[in-house]
Design a protein around this motif. Structure first.
Motif, PDB file in Angstrom:
ATOM      1  N   THR A  58       0.821  -1.213   0.000  1.00 29.26           N
ATOM      2  CA  THR A  58       0.000   0.000   0.000  1.00 29.26           C
ATOM      3  C   THR A  58       0.850   1.256   0.000  1.00 29.26           C
ATOM      4  O   THR A  58       1.814   1.369   0.764  1.00 29.26           O
ATOM      5  N   THR A  59       0.498   2.191  -0.876  1.00 33.63           N
ATOM      6  CA  THR A  59       1.127   3.512  -0.924  1.00 33.63           C
ATOM      7  C   THR A  59       0.091   4.550  -0.499  1.00 33.63           C
ATOM      8  O   THR A  59      -1.035   4.540  -0.995  1.00 33.63           O
ATOM      9  N   THR A  60       0.503   5.432   0.408  1.00 32.80           N
ATOM     10  CA  THR A  60      -0.425   6.438   0.932  1.00 32.80           C
ATOM     11  C   THR A  60      -0.003   7.833   0.497  1.00 32.80           C
ATOM     12  O   THR A  60       1.172   8.179   0.552  1.00 32.80           O
ATOM     13  N   SER A  61      -0.958   8.616   0.056  1.00 33.51           N
ATOM     14  CA  SER A  61      -0.722  10.016  -0.308  1.00 33.51           C
ATOM     15  C   SER A  61      -1.674  10.896   0.493  1.00 33.51           C
ATOM     16  O   SER A  61      -2.893  10.705   0.434  1.00 33.51           O
ATOM     17  N   ASN A  62      -1.100  11.831   1.240  1.00 36.82           N
ATOM     18  CA  ASN A  62      -1.899  12.815   1.966  1.00 36.82           C
ATOM     19  C   ASN A  62      -1.874  14.113   1.167  1.00 36.82           C
ATOM     20  O   ASN A  62      -0.844  14.776   1.080  1.00 36.82           O
ATOM     21  N   VAL A  63      -2.991  14.449   0.577  1.00 36.84           N
ATOM     22  CA  VAL A  63      -3.061  15.560  -0.366  1.00 36.84           C
ATOM     23  C   VAL A  63      -3.728  16.775   0.271  1.00 36.84           C
ATOM     24  O   VAL A  63      -4.805  16.667   0.868  1.00 36.84           O
ATOM     25  N   LYS A  64      -3.055  17.922   0.132  1.00 37.61           N
ATOM     26  CA  LYS A  64      -3.620  19.191   0.581  1.00 37.61           C
ATOM     27  C   LYS A  64      -3.673  20.139  -0.616  1.00 37.61           C
ATOM     28  O   LYS A  64      -2.672  20.289  -1.325  1.00 37.61           O
ATOM     29  N   ILE A  65      -4.806  20.754  -0.834  1.00 38.32           N
ATOM     30  CA  ILE A  65      -4.977  21.629  -1.989  1.00 38.32           C
ATOM     31  C   ILE A  65      -5.542  22.978  -1.563  1.00 38.32           C
ATOM     32  O   ILE A  65      -6.543  23.051  -0.846  1.00 38.32           O
ATOM     33  N   TYR A  66      -4.854  24.034  -1.997  1.00 37.53           N
ATOM     34  CA  TYR A  66      -5.355  25.399  -1.849  1.00 37.53           C
ATOM     35  C   TYR A  66      -5.661  25.892  -3.257  1.00 37.53           C
ATOM     36  O   TYR A  66      -4.830  25.771  -4.152  1.00 37.53           O
ATOM     37  N   ARG A  67      -6.843  26.470  -3.423  1.00 41.37           N
ATOM     38  CA  ARG A  67      -7.214  26.872  -4.780  1.00 41.37           C
ATOM     39  C   ARG A  67      -8.063  28.139  -4.767  1.00 41.37           C
ATOM     40  O   ARG A  67      -8.885  28.347  -3.876  1.00 41.37           O
ATOM     41  N   LYS A  68      -7.799  28.964  -5.757  1.00 46.15           N
ATOM     42  CA  LYS A  68      -8.635  30.144  -5.979  1.00 46.15           C
ATOM     43  C   LYS A  68      -8.674  30.381  -7.482  1.00 46.15           C
ATOM     44  O   LYS A  68      -7.693  30.813  -8.073  1.00 46.15           O
ATOM     45  N   ASP A  69      -9.808  30.093  -8.092  1.00 43.42           N
ATOM     46  CA  ASP A  69      -9.947  30.205  -9.540  1.00 43.42           C
ATOM     47  C   ASP A  69      -8.787  29.471 -10.233  1.00 43.42           C
ATOM     48  O   ASP A  69      -8.647  28.273 -10.082  1.00 43.42           O
TER      49      ASP A  69
END
Length: 233
Positions: A58-69
Motif C-alpha cells: 500500500t502507498t499512501t498520499s496525503n493531499v492538501k490543496i489550496y485553490r482560488k480560480d
C-alpha cells in the motif's frame, strides 16, 4: 404469506435505492463546491489516498490543496504543484526533478462539464447495492458493478462508499478492480473542506527560485526541466 414476502423484498430494494440516491446527492453537492460553487474565494480541501497493488503493498498520499480560480497549490508526499495564470511548477522529490510549464489558459479556465459529472453519476446509479449499513448519521453502501451496463475499460468490480446523510458529505470511497488492472484497490478518505481567505498564493516559480533567480539550497541537487516555449528565466 406471499404478499408479506413480496412486500419485504420491495421495502428492501427501496431502502437500497434510497441509500444510493443519497450518496449520489452527496457527490453532487461536493462537486458543486469544488468546481464552481465558490468562485473567487480561497478554498482548502484535503484527502488521503491509499493505493494497494496485487502484492498487497500500500502507498499512501496525503493531499492538501489550496485553490482560488486559476491559482493552485497542491502538496503531497509524491508531488508538489504550484500554478498561477502564467506558469505551473511541479516538484518531484523522489525523482529529484523540478518541471516548469506554461499554464494553458484554456485548460486553466476549463470547468468540469455537466457531461463529465453525469457520466460518473450514471455509473454509480447503475451499480447494484448489496447492502446499506447505518451508523448514526453515517451510511455505508456496498455496491457491485453491473458489468453489462458499464464501460469495460473502467475495470471496476465493486464500490464501497461511506457518507454523512445529514450533512450530505462523502467520507470515503473504496474501489476494487479486476485482476487485469494495474492496481487492486484504491481508497479515498475526504478529510476537510473550508474557505481560507487569508491564504496567500505566490507566483509558481517562487517556490523554487529565490529573488535572485537561483534555486533554493534544498533543491541544489535537483534536475530542472523548463518546458516553456521561447521563454527565458
Amino acid at each position: 404469506m406471499a404478499v408479506i414476502f413480496l412486500t419485504g423484498i420491495y421495502r428492501f430494494a427501496y431502502a437500497q435505492k434510497e441509500c444510493l440516491n443519497e450518496a449520489i446527492a452527496a457527490f453532487k453537492k461536493m462537486d458543486t463546491k469544488t468546481d464552481s460553487g465558490l468562485a473567487g474565494k480561497n478554498i482548502f480541501f484535503s484527502y488521503t489516498v491509499k493505493v494497494t497493488n496485487w502484492e498487497d503493498e500500500t502507498t499512501t498520499s496525503n493531499v492538501k490543496i489550496y485553490r482560488k480560480d486559476g491559482l493552485l497549490d497542491m502538496q503531497s508526499e509524491q508531488v508538489q504543484i504550484y500554478q498561477d495564470d502564467k506558469e505551473a511548477l511541479l516538484i518531484l522529490p523522489a525523482q529529484q526533478l523540478v518541471i516548469l510549464n506554461e499554464t494553458n489558459k484554456q485548460l486553466n479556465n476549463l470547468k468540469m462539464t455537466n457531461a463529465f459529472y453525469e457520466t460518473r453519476y450514471d455509473f454509480l446509479n447503475s451499480c447494484v447495492v448489496e447492502r446499506c449499513e447505518v451508523n448514526g448519521d453515517y451510511k455505508t453502501i456496498y455496491a457491485k458493478v453491473n458489468q453489462p451496463t458499464v464501460d469495460e475499460s473502467l475495470k471496476i468490480t465493486y464500490v464501497t462508499c461511506t457518507y454523512n446523510a445529514k450533512q450530505q458529505t462523502i467520507t470515503s470511497v473504496k474501489i476494487d478492480y479486476k485482476p487485469e488492472y494495474k492496481i487492486k484497490q484504491l481508497t479515498t478518505f475526504y478529510n476537510d473542506f473550508k474557505v481560507i481567505d487569508t491564504y496567500k498564493f505566490l507566483p509558481a516559480r517562487n517556490y523554487y527560485f529565490n529573488n535572485k533567480g537561483i534555486a533554493f539550497e534544498k533543491y541544489k541537487h535537483y534536475t530542472f526541466q523548463d518546458n516553456r516555449k521561447n521563454e527565458k528565466l
